[in-house]
Enzyme design. Structure first.
Site, PDB file in Angstrom:
ATOM      1  N   LYS A  22       0.842  -1.218   0.000  1.00 44.18           N
ATOM      2  CA  LYS A  22       0.000   0.000   0.000  1.00 44.18           C
ATOM      3  C   LYS A  22       0.867   1.255   0.000  1.00 44.18           C
ATOM      4  CE  LYS A  22      -1.732   1.753   4.051  1.00 44.18           C
ATOM      5  NZ  LYS A  22      -1.405   3.132   4.348  1.00 44.18           N
ATOM      6  N   ASN A  23       1.829   1.308   0.917  1.00 43.44           N
ATOM      7  CA  ASN A  23       2.576   2.550   1.071  1.00 43.44           C
ATOM      8  C   ASN A  23       3.529   2.830  -0.093  1.00 43.44           C
ATOM      9  OD1 ASN A  23       1.171   3.039   3.354  1.00 43.44           O
ATOM     10  ND2 ASN A  23       2.844   2.625   4.792  1.00 43.44           N
ATOM     11  N   CYS A 123      -5.195  12.602  12.387  1.00 45.27           N
ATOM     12  CA  CYS A 123      -5.984  11.373  12.283  1.00 45.27           C
ATOM     13  C   CYS A 123      -5.863  10.634  13.605  1.00 45.27           C
ATOM     14  CB  CYS A 123      -5.543  10.534  11.096  1.00 45.27           C
ATOM     15  SG  CYS A 123      -4.003   9.707  11.327  1.00 45.27           S
ATOM     16  N   ARG A 128       0.045  14.530  12.902  1.00 46.25           N
ATOM     17  CA  ARG A 128       0.566  14.351  11.550  1.00 46.25           C
ATOM     18  C   ARG A 128       0.632  15.665  10.755  1.00 46.25           C
ATOM     19  NH1 ARG A 128      -1.547   8.632   9.284  1.00 46.25           N
ATOM     20  NH2 ARG A 128       0.433   8.771   8.221  1.00 46.25           N
ATOM     21  N   ASP A 313       4.339   0.841  12.022  1.00 48.96           N
ATOM     22  CA  ASP A 313       3.191   0.153  11.417  1.00 48.96           C
ATOM     23  C   ASP A 313       3.119  -1.324  11.827  1.00 48.96           C
ATOM     24  OD1 ASP A 313       2.612   2.522  10.199  1.00 48.96           O
ATOM     25  OD2 ASP A 313       3.169   1.910   8.168  1.00 48.96           O
ATOM     26  N   ARG A 405      -8.564  -0.551   3.746  1.00 49.74           N
ATOM     27  CA  ARG A 405      -7.575   0.427   3.270  1.00 49.74           C
ATOM     28  C   ARG A 405      -6.236  -0.249   3.008  1.00 49.74           C
ATOM     29  NH1 ARG A 405      -5.697   4.330   7.190  1.00 49.74           N
ATOM     30  NH2 ARG A 405      -4.330   4.759   5.464  1.00 49.74           N
TER      31      ARG A 405
HETATM   32  C1  UD1 Z   1       1.140   6.326   3.181  1.00 45.26           C
HETATM   33  C2  UD1 Z   1       2.344   6.069   4.007  1.00 45.26           C
HETATM   34  O1  UD1 Z   1       3.414   5.761   3.501  1.00 45.26           O
HETATM   35  N1  UD1 Z   1       2.190   6.144   5.345  1.00 45.26           N
HETATM   36  C3  UD1 Z   1       3.290   5.835   6.211  1.00 45.26           C
HETATM   37  C4  UD1 Z   1       4.122   7.077   6.410  1.00 45.26           C
HETATM   38  O2  UD1 Z   1       3.265   8.079   6.948  1.00 45.26           O
HETATM   39  P1  UD1 Z   1       3.786   9.583   6.957  1.00 45.26           P
HETATM   40  O3  UD1 Z   1       4.575   9.849   5.746  1.00 45.26           O
HETATM   41  O4  UD1 Z   1       2.597  10.436   7.242  1.00 45.26           O
HETATM   42  O5  UD1 Z   1       4.711   9.569   8.246  1.00 45.26           O
HETATM   43  P2  UD1 Z   1       6.032  10.423   8.520  1.00 45.26           P
HETATM   44  O6  UD1 Z   1       7.221   9.572   8.320  1.00 45.26           O
HETATM   45  O7  UD1 Z   1       5.942  11.686   7.730  1.00 45.26           O
HETATM   46  O8  UD1 Z   1       5.867  10.771  10.051  1.00 45.26           O
HETATM   47  C5  UD1 Z   1       6.912  10.538  10.981  1.00 45.26           C
HETATM   48  C6  UD1 Z   1       6.842  11.552  12.090  1.00 45.26           C
HETATM   49  O9  UD1 Z   1       7.178  12.843  11.575  1.00 45.26           O
HETATM   50  C7  UD1 Z   1       6.193  13.802  11.923  1.00 45.26           C
HETATM   51  N2  UD1 Z   1       6.092  14.778  10.826  1.00 45.26           N
HETATM   52  C8  UD1 Z   1       5.905  14.330   9.564  1.00 45.26           C
HETATM   53  C9  UD1 Z   1       5.797  15.217   8.519  1.00 45.26           C
HETATM   54  C10 UD1 Z   1       5.885  16.579   8.781  1.00 45.26           C
HETATM   55  O10 UD1 Z   1       5.801  17.442   7.893  1.00 45.26           O
HETATM   56  N3  UD1 Z   1       6.085  16.989  10.064  1.00 45.26           N
HETATM   57  C11 UD1 Z   1       6.189  16.111  11.096  1.00 45.26           C
HETATM   58  O11 UD1 Z   1       6.366  16.516  12.250  1.00 45.26           O
HETATM   59  C12 UD1 Z   1       4.925  12.954  12.090  1.00 45.26           C
HETATM   60  O12 UD1 Z   1       3.939  13.602  12.862  1.00 45.26           O
HETATM   61  C13 UD1 Z   1       5.459  11.709  12.739  1.00 45.26           C
HETATM   62  O13 UD1 Z   1       5.633  11.933  14.113  1.00 45.26           O
HETATM   63  O14 UD1 Z   1       5.192   6.776   7.314  1.00 45.26           O
HETATM   64  C14 UD1 Z   1       4.753   6.402   8.634  1.00 45.26           C
HETATM   65  C15 UD1 Z   1       5.992   6.206   9.491  1.00 45.26           C
HETATM   66  O15 UD1 Z   1       6.722   5.133   9.050  1.00 45.26           O
HETATM   67  C16 UD1 Z   1       3.885   5.146   8.546  1.00 45.26           C
HETATM   68  O16 UD1 Z   1       3.332   4.908   9.817  1.00 45.26           O
HETATM   69  C17 UD1 Z   1       2.761   5.326   7.539  1.00 45.26           C
HETATM   70  O17 UD1 Z   1       2.120   4.080   7.304  1.00 45.26           O
HETATM   71  C1  PEP Z   2      -0.619   4.782   9.148  1.00 47.10           C
HETATM   72  C2  PEP Z   2      -0.748   4.093   8.022  1.00 47.10           C
HETATM   73  O1  PEP Z   2      -1.167   4.586   6.842  1.00 47.10           O
HETATM   74  P1  PEP Z   2      -1.504   6.087   6.412  1.00 47.10           P
HETATM   75  O2  PEP Z   2      -0.246   6.876   6.458  1.00 47.10           O
HETATM   76  O3  PEP Z   2      -1.986   5.916   5.000  1.00 47.10           O
HETATM   77  O4  PEP Z   2      -2.553   6.592   7.371  1.00 47.10           O
HETATM   78  C3  PEP Z   2      -0.397   2.643   7.954  1.00 47.10           C
HETATM   79  O5  PEP Z   2      -0.254   2.121   6.823  1.00 47.10           O
HETATM   80  O6  PEP Z   2      -0.276   1.996   9.003  1.00 47.10           O
END
Ligand code: UD1
Ligand code: PEP
Length: 427
Positions: A22-23, A123, A128, A313, A405
Site C-alpha cells: 500500500k505505502n 488522524c 501528523r 506500522d 484500506r
Molecule cells: C502512506 C504512508 O506511507 N504512510 C506511512 C508514512 O506516513 P507519513 O509519511 O505520514 O509519516 P512520517 O514519516 O511523515 O511521520 C513521521 C513523524 O514525523 C512527523 N512529521 C511528519 C511530517 C511533517 O511534515 N512533520 C512532522 O512533524 C509525524 O507527525 C510523525 O511523528 O510513514 C509512517 C511512518 O513510518 C507510517 O506509519 C505510515 O504508514
Molecule cells: C498509518 C498508516 O497509513 P496512512 O499513512 O496511510 O494513514 C499505515 O499504513 O499503518
C-alpha cells in the site's frame, strides 16, 4: 457496515500470497503526474486507498485504466496517463479521506509549476503535520501560502530552482513529496536525513525508470539532478512488508507455520529480528519467508523507529501477539503520539496491558476471550484480527473499512491457511 467474524483457535498453516505494498503504491501512483506518457504499475494491491488515489488522479486529468485483471487474481495492472493536467487542485473532500493525497503536491508543482492541496489534518494515530513537506519544497524554491485550509504552492518561473534541505526529523511522506518535486527542477536538489524506507527506494527506482537522475538511493542523503522531462515506464510495486509482518504475527499467535509468498527478508529485517526474539522460527525460502512457532511467544522489547528500525506500522500487531506470550513485553512508540488505540479494545478480550505515555507493558495471559471490538485505524484493526484468531469463541471486528484500506482480501487469505473467519456484509 461490514463486519469480520472470527472463531479463534485454528492453527494457521500454508502459503499466504503477499500483495503489492500500500505505502509504495500510494507514492508510485502520483508519479504518473510527472509525465505526459503512460505509467504502468504492476502488482498494484486492490485496496480502498488505491482506488481513492485513482479517483484523485482522475480529478486532476490523469486517466487510469485497469488491464487484464481477473477477480481471482491478487494485484492489478494499472496504467495512468496524464497527457495534460486539467486541474492542479486536490480538494478537501478527497484529501480528508486519505492522508496520502498530500503526495500530489510535489508532482503537481514539478509538472505544472503550481498546486493547491487541502491540508490533510490529523488522524486517529496523531497530529501528523505537513510542515516538513512544505519546508523542503520551499528550500527548493517553492513559494507557499496557507489559506482557508489549503496549501497553495507555486514555482517562480514555472520550475523549481533546486536547493538543499536537511530534515530535522525523518519523514517518509515529506521525503517522497520532496523527491517527486525535485526530479523536474532546473538545478540540483539535495535532501539530508531523508527517510530510507524500502518504499522510498521503490519510489526512486520507479523515477529512475522514468528518466530521473537520483544518487544515494537507499541512503539518508539523496541528490537529485533535475531533468527537463520524464518519460513513461512500466514498474512493479514492491511486496508489502507490513502485510507480511502482520501475517507472521498471526502465525506466531496461533502456533502456526506459514510461508509468506513474495515477501523479501532484506526489506523487513527488524520485523524478522523481533519474531526471532519472540522465539519464532524464521527462514528465507525460495520466493518468500517461512515463519513457524511451536509454543507460546517469549517476551519482546520493541521501540519503534524510522527504517531500518522497528516499524511503527508493526507495533499494534506485535502487541497483540505478545498478549498471549510468556512474561512481560515492553513497547515504546516513538513515531506517533497516539498509537495505542488498540489497547482498550484488546483489553476487552482479556489482555493485560498498561500504558504510560509512550510505553506499554504487556503481561502475557493464558487465554483471550472473543468479543465485539472495533478500532480507529488500520494497524489497530489488524491487531484485533490477530488476537481474535487465537481467542476462545467468537470475535466480531467492526469498522472493517480500516482493514480494507490496507489488507487485500484479508479474510480469503486467512481462510486459505485454516482460519475460521468470514466477512458479514451489511448488504
Ligand atoms: C502512506 C504512508 O506511507 N504512510 C506511512 C508514512 O506516513 P507519513 O509519511 O505520514 O509519516 P512520517 O514519516 O511523515 O511521520 C513521521 C513523524 O514525523 C512527523 N512529521 C511528519 C511530517 C511533517 O511534515 N512533520 C512532522 O512533524 C509525524 O507527525 C510523525 O511523528 O510513514 C509512517 C511512518 O513510518 C507510517 O506509519 C505510515 O504508514
Ligand atoms: C498509518 C498508516 O497509513 P496512512 O499513512 O496511510 O494513514 C499505515 O499504513 O499503518
Amino acid at each position: 457496515m461490514d463486519q469480520i467474524v472470527i472463531r479463534g483457535g485454528q492453527r494457521l498453516k500454508g502459503r499466504i500470497p503477499i500483495s503489492g505494498a500500500k505505502n509504495a503504491a500510494l507514492t508510485l501512483l502520483p508519479c504518473a503526474l510527472l509525465t505526459d506518457e503512460p505509467l504502468t504499475l504492476r502488482n498494484l494491491p486492490r485496496l480502498a486507498d488505491v482506488d481513492g488515489f485513482g479517483h484523485l488522479l482522475n480529478q486532476l486529468g490523469c486517466s487510469t485504466t485497469i488491464e487484464g485483471s481477473r477477480p481471482e487474481d491478487f494485484g492489478r495492472v494499472m496504467t495512468a496517463r496524464a497527457t495534460t493536467l486539467t486541474s492542479t487542485v486536490a480538494p478537501y473532500d478527497i484529501v480528508r479521506k486519505m492522508r496520502a493525497s498530500i503526495l500530489v503536491l510535489g508532482p503537481l508543482l514539478a509538472r505544472a509549476g503550481e498546486a493547491t492541496v487541502s491540508l490533510p489534518g490529523g488522524c486517529a494515530i496523531g497530529n501528523r503535520p505537513i510542515d516538513l513537506h512544505l519546508k523542503a519544497l520551499e528550500a527548493f524554491g517553492a513559494e507557499i501560502e496557507l489559506a482557508s485550509g489549503y496549501v497553495k504552492a507555486s514555482a517562480p518561473g514555472g520550475r523549481l530552482a533546486g536547493g538543499k534541505f536537511t530534515f530535522p526529523v525523518v519523514s517518509v511522506g515529506a521525503t517522497e513529496n520532496a523527491v517527486m518535486a525535485a526530479v523536474l527542477a532546473k538545478g540540483t536538489c539535495v535532501l539530508e536525513n531523508a527517510a530510507r524506507e524500502p518504499e522510498i527506494v521503490d519510489l526512486c527506482n520507479c523515477l529512475v525508470a522514468m528518466g530521473a537522475q537520483i544518487d544515494g538511493i537507499g541512503t539518508e542523503t539523496l541528490t537529485i539532478e533535475g531533468v527537463d522531462r520524464l518519460h513513461g515506464a512500466t514498474y512493479r510495486v514492491m511486496a508489502d512488508r507490513i502485510e507480511a509482518g502482520s501475517y507472521a504475527c498471526a502465525a506466531v499467535i496461533t502456533r502456526g507455520d506459514v510461508e509468506l509468498v513474495g515477501a523479501k527478508a532484506s526489506e523487513m529485517e527488524a520485523t524478522l529480528a523481533a519474531l526471532r526474539e519472540a522465539g519464532a522460527t524464521v527462514e528465507e525460502v525460495k520466493g518468500g519467508i517461512r515463519v513457524a512457532m511451536s509454543g507460546r511467544a517469549g517476551p519482546v522489547t520493541l521501540s519503534t523507529a524510522p527504517y531500518p528500525g522497528f516499524a511503527t506500522d508493526m507495533q499494534a500487531q506485535f502487541m497483540a501477539m505478545a498478549t498471549l506470550g510468556t512474561g512481560a513485553s515492553l513497547f515504546t512508540e516513538t513515531i506517533f503520539e497516539n498509537r495505542y488505540m488498540h489497547v482498550p479494545e484488546l483489553a476487552r478480550m482479556g489482555c493485560d496491558i498498561q500504558v504510560k505515555g509512550r510505553t506499554a507493558i504487556v503481561r502475557g495471559v493464558d487465554h483471550l476471550i472473543g468479543a465485539p471490538v472495533m478500532a480507529t485505524d488500520l494497524r489497530a484493526s489488524m491487531s484485533l484480527i490477530i488476537a481474535g484468531l487465537a481467542a476462545e469463541g467468537e470475535t466480531q471486528v467492526n469498522r472493517v473499512y480500516h482493514l480494507d484500506r490496507g489488507y487485500e482480501r484479508l479474510e480469503e487469505k486467512l481462510q486459505a491457511v485454516g482460519a475460521d473467519i468470514e466477512r458479514i456484509s451489511a448488504g
